[in-house]
Design an enzyme around this catalytic site. Sequence first.
Site, mmCIF file in Angstrom:
data_model
loop_
_atom_site.group_PDB
_atom_site.id
_atom_site.type_symbol
_atom_site.label_atom_id
_atom_site.label_comp_id
_atom_site.label_asym_id
_atom_site.label_seq_id
_atom_site.Cartn_x
_atom_site.Cartn_y
_atom_site.Cartn_z
ATOM 1 N NE ARG A 1 50.365 29.946 39.561
ATOM 2 C CZ ARG A 1 50.950 31.009 40.134
ATOM 3 N NH1 ARG A 1 51.389 32.013 39.391
ATOM 4 N NH2 ARG A 1 51.120 31.054 41.436
ATOM 5 C CG HIS B 1 56.675 32.550 37.807
ATOM 6 N ND1 HIS B 1 55.786 31.594 38.219
ATOM 7 C CD2 HIS B 1 56.205 33.718 38.301
ATOM 8 C CE1 HIS B 1 54.832 32.154 38.945
ATOM 9 N NE2 HIS B 1 55.072 33.450 39.014
ATOM 10 C CD GLN C 1 56.222 28.758 36.210
ATOM 11 O OE1 GLN C 1 55.623 29.628 35.631
ATOM 12 N NE2 GLN C 1 56.571 28.906 37.467
ATOM 13 C CG ASN D 1 53.777 37.980 45.029
ATOM 14 O OD1 ASN D 1 52.557 37.952 45.027
ATOM 15 N ND2 ASN D 1 54.512 36.904 44.846
HETATM 16 P P1 NDP Z 1 43.000 37.373 44.418
HETATM 17 O O1 NDP Z 1 42.618 36.168 45.196
HETATM 18 O O2 NDP Z 1 43.022 38.684 45.091
HETATM 19 O O3 NDP Z 1 42.047 37.549 43.147
HETATM 20 C C1 NDP Z 1 41.629 36.511 42.364
HETATM 21 C C2 NDP Z 1 40.423 37.003 41.598
HETATM 22 O O4 NDP Z 1 40.084 36.034 40.618
HETATM 23 C C3 NDP Z 1 39.212 37.225 42.453
HETATM 24 O O5 NDP Z 1 38.753 38.541 42.257
HETATM 25 C C4 NDP Z 1 38.199 36.234 41.881
HETATM 26 O O6 NDP Z 1 36.930 36.788 41.785
HETATM 27 C C5 NDP Z 1 38.690 36.065 40.481
HETATM 28 N N1 NDP Z 1 38.229 34.834 39.852
HETATM 29 C C6 NDP Z 1 38.339 33.574 40.310
HETATM 30 N N2 NDP Z 1 37.813 32.719 39.420
HETATM 31 C C7 NDP Z 1 37.370 33.474 38.374
HETATM 32 C C8 NDP Z 1 36.732 33.170 37.159
HETATM 33 N N3 NDP Z 1 36.442 31.914 36.837
HETATM 34 N N4 NDP Z 1 36.408 34.179 36.329
HETATM 35 C C9 NDP Z 1 36.676 35.458 36.670
HETATM 36 N N5 NDP Z 1 37.278 35.813 37.817
HETATM 37 C C10 NDP Z 1 37.625 34.825 38.664
HETATM 38 O O7 NDP Z 1 44.425 37.027 43.788
HETATM 39 P P2 NDP Z 1 45.540 37.998 43.221
HETATM 40 O O8 NDP Z 1 44.906 39.041 42.384
HETATM 41 O O9 NDP Z 1 46.479 38.401 44.285
HETATM 42 O O10 NDP Z 1 46.320 36.944 42.308
HETATM 43 C C11 NDP Z 1 45.675 36.344 41.199
HETATM 44 C C12 NDP Z 1 46.554 35.251 40.627
HETATM 45 O O11 NDP Z 1 47.743 35.824 40.091
HETATM 46 C C13 NDP Z 1 47.072 34.226 41.655
HETATM 47 O O12 NDP Z 1 46.126 33.234 41.927
HETATM 48 C C14 NDP Z 1 48.290 33.676 40.968
HETATM 49 O O13 NDP Z 1 47.904 32.614 40.115
HETATM 50 C C15 NDP Z 1 48.776 34.849 40.138
HETATM 51 N N6 NDP Z 1 49.996 35.444 40.722
HETATM 52 C C16 NDP Z 1 51.130 35.461 39.951
HETATM 53 C C17 NDP Z 1 52.299 35.972 40.446
HETATM 54 C C18 NDP Z 1 53.530 36.061 39.585
HETATM 55 O O14 NDP Z 1 54.648 36.175 40.118
HETATM 56 N N7 NDP Z 1 53.396 36.026 38.259
HETATM 57 C C19 NDP Z 1 52.407 36.451 41.831
HETATM 58 C C20 NDP Z 1 51.116 36.514 42.507
HETATM 59 C C21 NDP Z 1 49.984 35.972 41.978
HETATM 60 P P3 NDP Z 1 35.818 36.632 42.917
HETATM 61 O O15 NDP Z 1 36.310 37.478 44.049
HETATM 62 O O16 NDP Z 1 34.620 37.158 42.272
HETATM 63 O O17 NDP Z 1 35.769 35.176 43.249
#
Ligand code: NDP
Length: 386
Positions: free
Chosen positions: A286, A334, A315, A148
């Site tokens: 989140r 959400h 939630q 998603n």
């Molecule tokens: P990914 O795993 O593809 O990306 C997460 C990114 O966060 C990575 O690039 C990681 O960087 C980065 N990251 C982690 N910790 C930090 C930090 N402390 N500072 C900066 N960057 C950081 O996940 P998605 O993009 O698919 O999803 C992200 C989040 O979105 C999910 O974890 C979820 O919480 C939320 N989500 C919400 C949904 C909704 O319905 N609202 C649906 C899907 C997701 P690096 O690679 O450098 O570690």
Amino acid sequence: MAKVLCVLYPDPVTGYPPKYARDDVPKIEAYPNGQTVPSPQSPLGFKPGEMVGCVSGELGLRPYLEQHGHELVVTSDKDGADSMFDRHLVDADVVISQPFWPAYLTAERIARAKKLKLALTAGIGSDHVDLKAAAEHGITVAEETYSNSISVAEHVVMMVLSLVRNYLPAHQYAVNGGWNIADCVSRSYDLEGMHFGTIAAGRIGIAVLRRLKPFDVKLHYHNRHRLAPEVEAELGLTYHDSPQSMVKVCDVVNLQTPLYPATQGMIDEKMLSQFKRGAYLINTARGALCDRDAIVRALQSGQLAGYAGDVWAPQPAPVDHPWRTMPRQGMTPHMSGSSLSAQARYAAGTLEILECFFEGRPIRPEYLIVDGGNLAGTGAKSYGLS
Ligand code: NDP
């Protein structure tokens, strides 16, 4: 025979199944990075486009599970010591939950779930599971990476435009019979030329940057790891080695980090004071990444010109949660990652993971968050245990 305990959001109040607005959903062949879409070997127990994310939809899992002799319990009753979730957790082998209606698998609950081997997130974001406790108890945590991500990226773009152009209040004037042009436009701007930045440029963050590029905005990002130089050049990105450095120069800030101990509350009063006055903040990641009351104060003082998102803590949000009534916001329950299109993908991914689990085949690494007593796969890249 295994017991699969599945916690899903309640059916529509208008009844199940809903009357669908469309007859089909486009078939997505592959994700932007080339990753293949979910490919279970068993037939799907639903037609893509049908509502499977709610209790009666059962993620379409019943035919597969019952054919293989497993027990499926589906409920939305997830909170409180006497909930259906708690009652069935004690002898469940597998728990499936969705971030939209999270069954919080706390350390205490994990300690009581003696048979639990797999905690499966139908969607993305497994922060409702205490990952450290899961690792300590040898529980595998998995989710359907990318299922998603584009759904959420589209939602982010919608919210950016809604806030900047003052869409929601203007729509309300029309609904209420008004023609108040001056009121509608007194907070309405063009996005063109603004500076947009995302804190985290993972699957969703990059998809948002790509979608905003044609709007002629100046794009920024902060991520733990820097993106490939080709991607930076293609999108004209400015990299910041800290969120503070990025928020100082951005008109619109998007929050897209997973939630884990180090990111909890990262947008607090101090961080908000570094934002440009009148910045917009979007959060579909989140709710607990933000200090709830600091957001309300920033909107009231005008430090933030708008806040939009679909994620809350906890939630479902209590009826008196201040984000429901704070000024200049575009909050929804959400929902961004649970469009009917997204449901088809994460339900198929859930089936694929269950097949692997029951047949002793490896789960794709990109689906893994915790495995073998530690963060694994995508979990090792995107999360932290502290
Ligand atoms: P990914 O795993 O593809 O990306 C997460 C990114 O966060 C990575 O690039 C990681 O960087 C980065 N990251 C982690 N910790 C930090 C930090 N402390 N500072 C900066 N960057 C950081 O996940 P998605 O993009 O698919 O999803 C992200 C989040 O979105 C999910 O974890 C979820 O919480 C939320 N989500 C919400 C949904 C909704 O319905 N609202 C649906 C899907 C997701 P690096 O690679 O450098 O570690």
